[in-house]
Write an enzyme that holds these catalytic residues in place. Structure first.
Site, PDB file in Angstrom:
ATOM      1  N   GLY A 111       0.845  -1.205   0.000  1.00 15.07           N
ATOM      2  CA  GLY A 111       0.000   0.000   0.000  1.00 15.07           C
ATOM      3  C   GLY A 111       0.877   1.251   0.000  1.00 15.07           C
ATOM      4  N   HIS A 112       1.875   1.277   0.886  1.00 12.95           N
ATOM      5  CA  HIS A 112       2.808   2.408   0.904  1.00 12.95           C
ATOM      6  C   HIS A 112       3.577   2.494  -0.419  1.00 12.95           C
ATOM      7  CE1 HIS A 112       2.660   1.434   5.367  1.00 12.95           C
ATOM      8  NE2 HIS A 112       2.345   2.716   5.362  1.00 12.95           N
ATOM      9  N   LYS A 123      -7.117   4.636   2.223  1.00 12.83           N
ATOM     10  CA  LYS A 123      -7.412   3.668   3.289  1.00 12.83           C
ATOM     11  C   LYS A 123      -7.776   4.423   4.574  1.00 12.83           C
ATOM     12  CE  LYS A 123      -6.837  -0.136   5.865  1.00 12.83           C
ATOM     13  NZ  LYS A 123      -6.487   0.503   7.116  1.00 12.83           N
ATOM     14  N   SER A 181      -2.691  -3.050   5.487  1.00 11.54           N
ATOM     15  CA  SER A 181      -2.495  -2.193   6.649  1.00 11.54           C
ATOM     16  C   SER A 181      -1.323  -2.745   7.447  1.00 11.54           C
ATOM     17  CB  SER A 181      -3.761  -2.204   7.513  1.00 11.54           C
ATOM     18  OG  SER A 181      -3.466  -1.800   8.834  1.00 11.54           O
ATOM     19  N   ARG A 184      -1.200  -2.878  10.477  1.00 15.49           N
ATOM     20  CA  ARG A 184      -1.773  -3.597  11.621  1.00 15.49           C
ATOM     21  C   ARG A 184      -2.247  -5.009  11.248  1.00 15.49           C
ATOM     22  NH1 ARG A 184      -3.310   1.925  13.325  1.00 15.49           N
ATOM     23  NH2 ARG A 184      -2.305   2.287  15.337  1.00 15.49           N
TER      24      ARG A 184
END
Ligand code: PAF
Length: 287
Positions: free
Chosen positions: A35-36, A155, A191, A193
């Site tokens: 995602g990053h 997100k 994520s 997390r």
């Protein structure tokens, strides 16, 4: 290049600016994933130079949250950045960013406080003070790096909306570039997390995207009553889930919707055991 000091970072950026180069900033808390990487790729493509900040910002964590156990993987983050064409990884210490002591007390730090209307809902309801911490650190990063563009993921859409509002209200001369959510093939939104999830949790975590995709499919079929759309979620929830919120809100100003339209975002937060996951979907966007 890895830089820890604000002074060194500023000197480097100054030389780029003197050459007329455009600068992109990707603010992160590290533990970088695909995602990053998609944010980074956008910055590298669009800007002459890219800075990725890696800073686990203590003032955006509420008491009892995962500040201490938040994944810190600077070496791997650096590698990912290096392989992606990033020019600088800026990884300051909390002391470098906030000075000695008292950093968790509002009495000793100038904060940037977003409007109450934007923070008294969704994640801001259970994470009181979180967005004050986010806006404060993002402002500091903006002032330190002085980028032309800053890239934020959809997100964390409430965060993105609040940052856009802050940039507009405070006339900050930076273009905010929203970047689409990256999902696993299963639908799970990426994520940092997700690292906390057991195999069983991962299966249960699919409820978030399933609920959102199903609501969007119902909307596309013509259902626009938000209460009716909300009720479709029950099918996907079981005893492992604790639903924190499932809300329909305007994509620009977070006003609540009772009738969904193309500018409606459906926001969800779900707890699975101790892991709190968030996701969202914009109803008007193509799938
Ligand atoms: O989205 C995040 O990772 C953080 O909230 C941010 C924007 C880097 C500020 O610490």
């Amino acid at each position: 290049m890895l830089i820890h000091s604000i002074k060194e970072l500023r000197e480097k950026v100054k030389t780029w600016k003197a050459e007329g180069l455009s600068v992109g900033l990707v603010p992160t808390m590290g533990a970088l994933h695909a995602g990053h990487k998609s944010l980074i790729d956008r910055s590298v493509k669009r800007c002459d130079r890219t800075v990725v900040s890696v800073f686990v910002n203590p003032i955006q964590f509420c008491p009892g949250e995962d500040l201490d156990k938040y994944p810190r993987t600077l070496e791997a983050d650096e590698k990912l950045c290096e392989g992606s064409g990033v020019d600088i990884v800026f990884a300051p210490s909390p002391k470098e960013m906030y000075g000695e002591g008292h950093i968790l007390s509002n009495d000793f730090l100038t904060y940037v406080i977003p409007p109450y209307f934007y923070v008294d809902k969704l994640c801001g309801k259970s994470r009181v003070g979180h967005f004050d911490g986010v806006c404060t650190v993002v402002n500091k990063l903006f002032n330190i790096v002085q980028p032309d563009y800053a890239f934020f993921g959809e997100k964390d859409r409430q965060q993105l909306i609040i940052i856009k509002k802050m940039v507009n209200d405070l006339n900050i001369p930076i273009e905010i570039v929203p970047c689409p959510i990256v999902r696993e093939d299963s639908g799970l939104a990426l994520s940092s997390r997700n690292k906390y999830l057991s195999d069983e949790d991962r299966v249960n975590a699919l409820a978030l995207s399933k609920i959102l995709f199903n609501i969007k499919a119902c909307y596309k079929k013509g259902v626009n009553d938000c209460k009716a759309l909300f009720e479709t979620a029950y099918e996907y929830l079981n005893e492992s889930h604790s639903l924190e919120y499932l809300e329909f809100r305007d994509a620009d100003n977070l006003e609540e919707k009772t009738t969904a339209d193309d500018n409606t975002v459906v926001f969800i937060a779900l707890k699975i055991g101790n892991v709190r996951l968030i996701d969202n979907i914009m109803l008007g966007e193509e799938c």
